[in-house]
Design an enzyme around this catalytic site. Structure first.
Site, PDB file in Angstrom:
ATOM      1  N   ALA A 177       0.835  -1.199   0.000  1.00  0.00           N
ATOM      2  CA  ALA A 177       0.000   0.000   0.000  1.00  0.00           C
ATOM      3  C   ALA A 177       0.863   1.239   0.000  1.00  0.00           C
ATOM      4  CB  ALA A 177      -0.926   0.004   1.223  1.00  0.00           C
ATOM      5  N   LYS A 178       0.351   2.304  -0.643  1.00  0.00           N
ATOM      6  CA  LYS A 178       1.069   3.577  -0.658  1.00  0.00           C
ATOM      7  C   LYS A 178       1.307   4.066   0.766  1.00  0.00           C
ATOM      8  CE  LYS A 178      -1.198   5.084  -4.967  1.00  0.00           C
ATOM      9  NZ  LYS A 178      -2.151   6.049  -5.541  1.00  0.00           N
ATOM     10  N   ARG A 179       0.259   3.961   1.591  1.00  0.00           N
ATOM     11  CA  ARG A 179       0.362   4.527   2.942  1.00  0.00           C
ATOM     12  C   ARG A 179       1.336   3.764   3.824  1.00  0.00           C
ATOM     13  NH1 ARG A 179      -4.518   1.837   2.680  1.00  0.00           N
ATOM     14  NH2 ARG A 179      -4.843   0.152   4.188  1.00  0.00           N
TER      15      ARG A 179
END
Length: 285
Positions: A252-254
């Site tokens: 995930a980007k986060r």
């Protein structure tokens, strides 16, 4: 009027330009690309940039560069959702004319603080605060206050009756959009939410097969409802498992998963990466 007749398989990859792509995105893009190519069909690229606060042009270019680096070509011009606001307003107008929408003035904090707000599949379940507003009060507030548009889910479900959709992994699925409550279909800062925009665009682009991650499986309950309400065709769905890292966590980007741009800059072999992903493996990066 959108034709429901399709002559060939059409898939799409539809990322949001709010950050750099990582191997999980590549995994999904490859699956959608290969599904179409193996069947003599078309693979489309759509940029889902309806979020004006987070979308960046530099990320759009990065998406295109990453796909080319992986050897994935797309058909036709790239579609940007930011250029399709009129189409979303038209769909919203149709739903409003059917008496299925109401304005919502609540903030996220308002909803979080509501004692009666339980959690649903997408987080906090909206307690219907603005749905009960006096019509005169509603009209007065609309003149001066920002507002989203929510669907009156019980009315919508009553209108469509029971609905189904087919998923390659799960089989026949009975749609249950009531579990989501009165979801937002147009945000305060944009004329559409993800749910409305993706439903309208998949039909407009004549997508026959939606190949995407299992994290979006639940959203299909809402998309199936909107298809029925708007008289749009229902694609076949293929929700694939998510790619995970060595610890079993989804990319995930986060979470700071390493971007494809970094891999390119560090001299990674794109062909080897793509082949590993085609085997469903998370390569050693």
């Amino acid at each position: 009027m959108i034709s429901t007749t399709v002559a060939a398989v059409v898939t799409r990859f539809a990322p949001s330009p709010t950050g750099q792509l990582h191997a999980g995105h590549a995994f999904s893009a490859i699956r959608a690309h290969d599904f179409a190519r193996e069947r003599g069909g078309r693979f489309l690229l759509r940029i889902e940039d309806i979020d004006p606060g987070r979308s960046r042009a530099v990320f759009v270019k990065g998406i295109e560069d990453d796909l080319r680096w992986l050897g994935l070509g797309w058909d036709g011009e790239v579609v940007h959702q930011s250029a399709r606001f009129e189409a979303y307003r038209g769909a919203l107008g149709a739903l409003g004319s059917a008496g299925l929408l109401y304005p919502c003035f609540c903030t996220r904090a308002d909803i979080a603080q509501a004692a009666s707000a339980p959690h649903g599949p997408e987080g906090l379940f909206y307690p219907g605060t603005c749905r009960a507003l006096d019509p005169a009060v509603r009209e007065r507030r609309m003149e001066s206050e920002p507002h989203a548009w929510r669907i009156a889910m019980d009315k919508a479900v009553e209108q469509t009756g029971r609905l189904h959709w087919h998923d390659e992994e799960t089989g026949e699925v009975t749609a249950d959009p009531l579990r989501f409550g009165d979801v937002v279909l147009a945000r305060k800062d944009a004329p559409a939410s993800y749910h409305l925009a993706v439903t309208v665009d998949d039909a407009w682009q004549r997508v026959t097969d939606v190949v995407r991650g299992a994290d979006l499986f639940e959203a299909t309950h809402i998309h199936r409802l909107l298809q029925a309400l708007l008289g749009l065709p229902t694609p076949r769905y293929h929700h694939h498992p998510l790619l995970t890292d060595a610890g079993g966590e989804r990319l995930a980007k986060r979470r700071g998963s390493e971007s494809l741009a970094n891999l390119r800059e560090n001299g990674a072999d794109p062909a080897a990466l793509a082949e590993a992903l085609r085997r469903g493996e998370m390569p050693a990066l």
